[in-house]
Design an enzyme around this catalytic site. Structure first.
Site, PDB file in Angstrom:
ATOM      1  N   ASP A 299       0.867  -1.171   0.000  1.00  0.00           N
ATOM      2  CA  ASP A 299       0.000   0.000   0.000  1.00  0.00           C
ATOM      3  C   ASP A 299       0.907   1.226   0.000  1.00  0.00           C
ATOM      4  O   ASP A 299       1.817   1.320   0.823  1.00  0.00           O
ATOM      5  CB  ASP A 299      -0.865  -0.025   1.267  1.00  0.00           C
ATOM      6  CG  ASP A 299      -2.222   0.609   1.071  1.00  0.00           C
ATOM      7  OD1 ASP A 299      -2.270   1.722   0.540  1.00  0.00           O
ATOM      8  OD2 ASP A 299      -3.224  -0.014   1.479  1.00  0.00           O
TER       9      ASP A 299
ATOM     10  N   ASP B  38      -3.114   4.720  -2.348  1.00  0.00           N
ATOM     11  CA  ASP B  38      -4.191   5.285  -1.542  1.00  0.00           C
ATOM     12  C   ASP B  38      -4.695   6.595  -2.158  1.00  0.00           C
ATOM     13  O   ASP B  38      -3.904   7.430  -2.589  1.00  0.00           O
ATOM     14  CB  ASP B  38      -3.601   5.552  -0.142  1.00  0.00           C
ATOM     15  CG  ASP B  38      -4.653   5.809   0.907  1.00  0.00           C
ATOM     16  OD1 ASP B  38      -5.503   4.933   1.118  1.00  0.00           O
ATOM     17  OD2 ASP B  38      -4.613   6.893   1.530  1.00  0.00           O
TER      18      ASP B  38
ATOM     19  N   GLU C 253      -6.595   3.512  -5.849  1.00  0.00           N
ATOM     20  CA  GLU C 253      -7.880   3.608  -5.140  1.00  0.00           C
ATOM     21  C   GLU C 253      -8.623   4.837  -5.652  1.00  0.00           C
ATOM     22  O   GLU C 253      -8.132   5.959  -5.516  1.00  0.00           O
ATOM     23  CB  GLU C 253      -7.663   3.751  -3.626  1.00  0.00           C
ATOM     24  CG  GLU C 253      -8.989   3.745  -2.880  1.00  0.00           C
ATOM     25  CD  GLU C 253      -8.948   4.414  -1.502  1.00  0.00           C
ATOM     26  OE1 GLU C 253      -9.868   4.156  -0.714  1.00  0.00           O
ATOM     27  OE2 GLU C 253      -8.035   5.201  -1.210  1.00  0.00           O
TER      28      GLU C 253
ATOM     29  N   HIS D 171     -11.338  -2.655   3.457  1.00  0.00           N
ATOM     30  CA  HIS D 171     -11.266  -2.293   4.873  1.00  0.00           C
ATOM     31  C   HIS D 171     -12.011  -0.995   5.203  1.00  0.00           C
ATOM     32  O   HIS D 171     -11.973  -0.550   6.345  1.00  0.00           O
ATOM     33  CB  HIS D 171      -9.791  -2.161   5.277  1.00  0.00           C
ATOM     34  CG  HIS D 171      -9.108  -1.051   4.529  1.00  0.00           C
ATOM     35  ND1 HIS D 171      -8.893  -1.099   3.167  1.00  0.00           N
ATOM     36  CD2 HIS D 171      -8.633   0.144   4.931  1.00  0.00           C
ATOM     37  CE1 HIS D 171      -8.307   0.025   2.778  1.00  0.00           C
ATOM     38  NE2 HIS D 171      -8.137   0.798   3.834  1.00  0.00           N
ATOM     39  N   ASP D 172     -12.622  -0.375   4.196  1.00  0.00           N
ATOM     40  CA  ASP D 172     -13.359   0.874   4.431  1.00  0.00           C
ATOM     41  C   ASP D 172     -14.868   0.709   4.292  1.00  0.00           C
ATOM     42  O   ASP D 172     -15.604   1.658   4.540  1.00  0.00           O
ATOM     43  CB  ASP D 172     -12.918   1.947   3.424  1.00  0.00           C
ATOM     44  CG  ASP D 172     -11.460   2.351   3.590  1.00  0.00           C
ATOM     45  OD1 ASP D 172     -10.979   2.379   4.740  1.00  0.00           O
ATOM     46  OD2 ASP D 172     -10.807   2.636   2.559  1.00  0.00           O
TER      47      ASP D 172
HETATM   48  C1  GLC Z   1      -8.046   5.483   2.000  1.00  0.00           C
HETATM   49  C2  GLC Z   1      -7.887   4.272   2.882  1.00  0.00           C
HETATM   50  C3  GLC Z   1      -8.537   4.557   4.202  1.00  0.00           C
HETATM   51  C4  GLC Z   1      -7.816   5.728   4.836  1.00  0.00           C
HETATM   52  C5  GLC Z   1      -7.815   6.928   3.911  1.00  0.00           C
HETATM   53  C6  GLC Z   1      -6.845   7.956   4.352  1.00  0.00           C
HETATM   54  O1  GLC Z   1      -9.363   5.721   1.664  1.00  0.00           O
HETATM   55  O2  GLC Z   1      -8.406   3.140   2.255  1.00  0.00           O
HETATM   56  O3  GLC Z   1      -8.513   3.447   5.055  1.00  0.00           O
HETATM   57  O4  GLC Z   1      -8.420   6.066   6.050  1.00  0.00           O
HETATM   58  O5  GLC Z   1      -7.448   6.590   2.596  1.00  0.00           O
HETATM   59  O6  GLC Z   1      -5.538   7.491   4.137  1.00  0.00           O
END
Ligand code: GLC
Length: 530
Positions: A99, A201, A264, A325-326
């Site tokens: 990541d 991310d 992402e 995970h979100d």
């Molecule tokens: C992304 C991650 C999330 C995190 C956010 C800030 O959306 O998947 O878990 O809190 O970025 O880094």
């Protein structure tokens, strides 16, 4: 078409490292723990693992607030442990994806400590600083995704800094070439170590409006939504300049052979596909989260697949994600019975599938009592379902008191049903969702048509989603009843269709009648090749 590469053929499996396997009894998963479970992953049949951040971090956002990009947090292990994990994964033919969190650092990162130290510090411009608006207050109306204004006042220097997430996560200034350079070197550090790629991310957030213009109000905003939805992120995300930044990351990836860049991105399809970049100079796989966001019914999903397929640029490779995970887990969103059909969809639709750990055993969101809350999103924006702890609970390996995850006290509680919903129990049950996932994966590996073949929709009525996958001289029909009542599908004329796999894990080998009845929630894969 050129020979498909591993990230086109393969299946990605996301590991949330705090919750996968704890090797030292501190209740938190770690790298040696993942290593101990590699045999499980090869048994399951996935091709690559993506590990959420394991770098040094104050853990304000559980690792998404990084204070050193080129080391490992002691709670997860050491760089040596990382190298060992990577080597052992590679020995088994598993790829490892890290990541990469380029949008923001931790406020404890030495770069930010320097940047904050004075207006004249050489790293001042590594972050986004601005004067108060005339008369005082934050420079504009930009909101943090985790609640409140996105600007934090720094008393000492009299300016505000921008943070799209927590105040402990200041945004880097990607307009500064020195920042690009430093972050490219971070990628090279891990690529040289041998990692197979990155999931980046919030890649669509990296560039913000240089004039810091106010975001427009969102006319569709309603009470109960996260507060940052009150404005439209016109000037804070998906800016035109982003594509040059993504292409810059891609060039670094391309300095090495056979690596992958995943982004992402939560955007509508027509915007999402722009992240493949002009002439595919962008991300190999801009994550497609549409199955998380679209209503779960046959019409909506058929339309979604059609519009996604139509929007892909020439040569752009599709991908699909059911959970992460979100987001609330798939088995909670659509129920245990439909989760099996969803697994069949994910593993047979055209495109690289990403599976979220635990979904293969049907794990559900675990309600977290207030005193055990961990996620800062829930703390900042309480009570409207923003919290992400429920989908981050530890993997359930067996029926023992620590669920085979830990000998200590887990950082988040197990689901109440862990004694049935676990790997050891389900591996021994011929009808379990784990058995289904494993069989689906095995079939996909054995039949390239299901992984990299062509896709064509099949006209169907009511609750049935049906399509054909074809290639390498083989032809398969997938039919999914996306509702909990019986349905039927008219088989293509003249086809002899043999049942290969059903989500009920029965009826295999039967020849399908011309009007194929489907039980509630049933998915079937039929071989049309004969
Ligand atoms: C992304 C991650 C999330 C995190 C956010 C800030 O959306 O998947 O878990 O809190 O970025 O880094």
């Amino acid at each position: 078409m050129p020979e498909p590469v591993w990230w086109q053929r393969g299946i990605v499996y996301q590991i949330y490292p705090r919750s996968f396997m704890d090797s030292n009894g501190d209740g938190i998963g770690d790298l040696p723990g993942i290593r101990q479970r590699l045999d499980y992953l090869t048994w399951l049949g996935v091709d690559a693992i993506w590990i959420s951040p394991v770098y040094p971090s104050p853990m304000a956002d559980f690792g998404y607030d990084i204070s050193n990009y080129v080391d490992i947090h002691p709670v997860f292990g050491t760089l040596e442990e990382f190298d060992r994990l990577l080597a052992e994964a590679h020995q088994r033919g598993l790829k490892l994806i890290l990541d990469f969190v380029p949008n923001h650092t931790s406020d404890q990162h030495p770069w930010f400590l320097e940047s904050r130290s004075s207006r004249t510090n050489p790293r001042r411009d590594w972050y986004i600083w601005a004067d108060p608006r005339p008369g005082g207050g934050p420079p504009n109306n930009w909101l943090s995704d985790f609640g409140g204004t996105a600007w934090e006042f720094d008393e000492r220097s009299g300016q505000y800094y921008y943070h799209a997430f927590l105040r402990e996560q200041p945004d880097l200034n990607w307009r500064n070439p020195a920042v690009c350079q430093a972050m490219h070197d971070v990628l090279r550090f891990w690529l040289r170590r041998g990692v197979d790629g990155f999931r980046v991310d919030v890649i669509w957030y990296l560039i913000k409006d240089d004039q810091l213009r106010d975001n427009p109000p969102n006319p569709a905003y309603s009470e109960g939504e996260p507060p940052h939805h009150a404005v439209l992120p016109l000037h804070t995300a998906d800016r035109p300049e982003i594509h040059a930044v993504v292409a810059g990351l891609r060039r670094v990836i391309d300095e090495f052979t056979d690596r992958v860049l995943i982004g992402e991105i939560y955007l509508p399809i027509e915007r999402l596909v722009s992240y493949y970049g002009a002439d595919l100079s962008g991300a190999h796989l801009p994550f497609n989260f549409q199955l998380i966001q679209t209503q779960w019914n046959a019409r909506a999903i058929a339309a979604l697949i059609d519009s996604y397929e139509a929007a892909l640029p020439p040569g752009g490779w599709p991908n699909w994600v059911l959970g992460n995970h979100d987001k609330s887990r798939i088995a909670t969103r659509i129920g245990a019975a439909q989760a099996r059909a969803a697994a069949m969809l994910l593993l047979t639709v055209r495109g690289t599938p990403t599976m979220y750990y635990g979904d293969e055993i049907g794990m559900t969101d675990v309600p977290i009592p207030r005193h055990l809350l961990q996620d800062p999103f829930e703390r900042n924006v309480p009570g409207i379902g923003c919290g992400r702890d429920p989908e981050r609970t530890p993997m359930q390996w067996d029926a023992s008191p620590g669920a085979g995850f830990t000998t200590g006290r887990p950082w988040l509680p197990f689901a109440p049903d862990w004694q049935e919903t676990n790997v050891a129990t389900q591996a021994g049950l011929s009808g379990s969702i784990l058995t289904l996932c494993r069989r689906l994966i095995a079939l996909r590996r054995a039949e390239p048509a299901l992984a990299v073949g062509s896709y064509s929709p099949v006209h169907s009525e009511g609750d049935v989603l049906a399509y054909i996958r074809e290639g390498s001289g083989r032809r398969f029909l997938v039919a999914l009843n996306l509702a909990s009542r019986p349905a039927q599908l008219t088989m293509p004329a003249g086809a002899t269709a043999r049942m290969l796999l059903t989500t009920y894990l029965d009826r295999e080998g039967e020849i399908a009648p011309s009007l194929l009845p489907l039980r509630p929630d049933e998915g079937v894969i039929l071989d049309l090749s004969q």
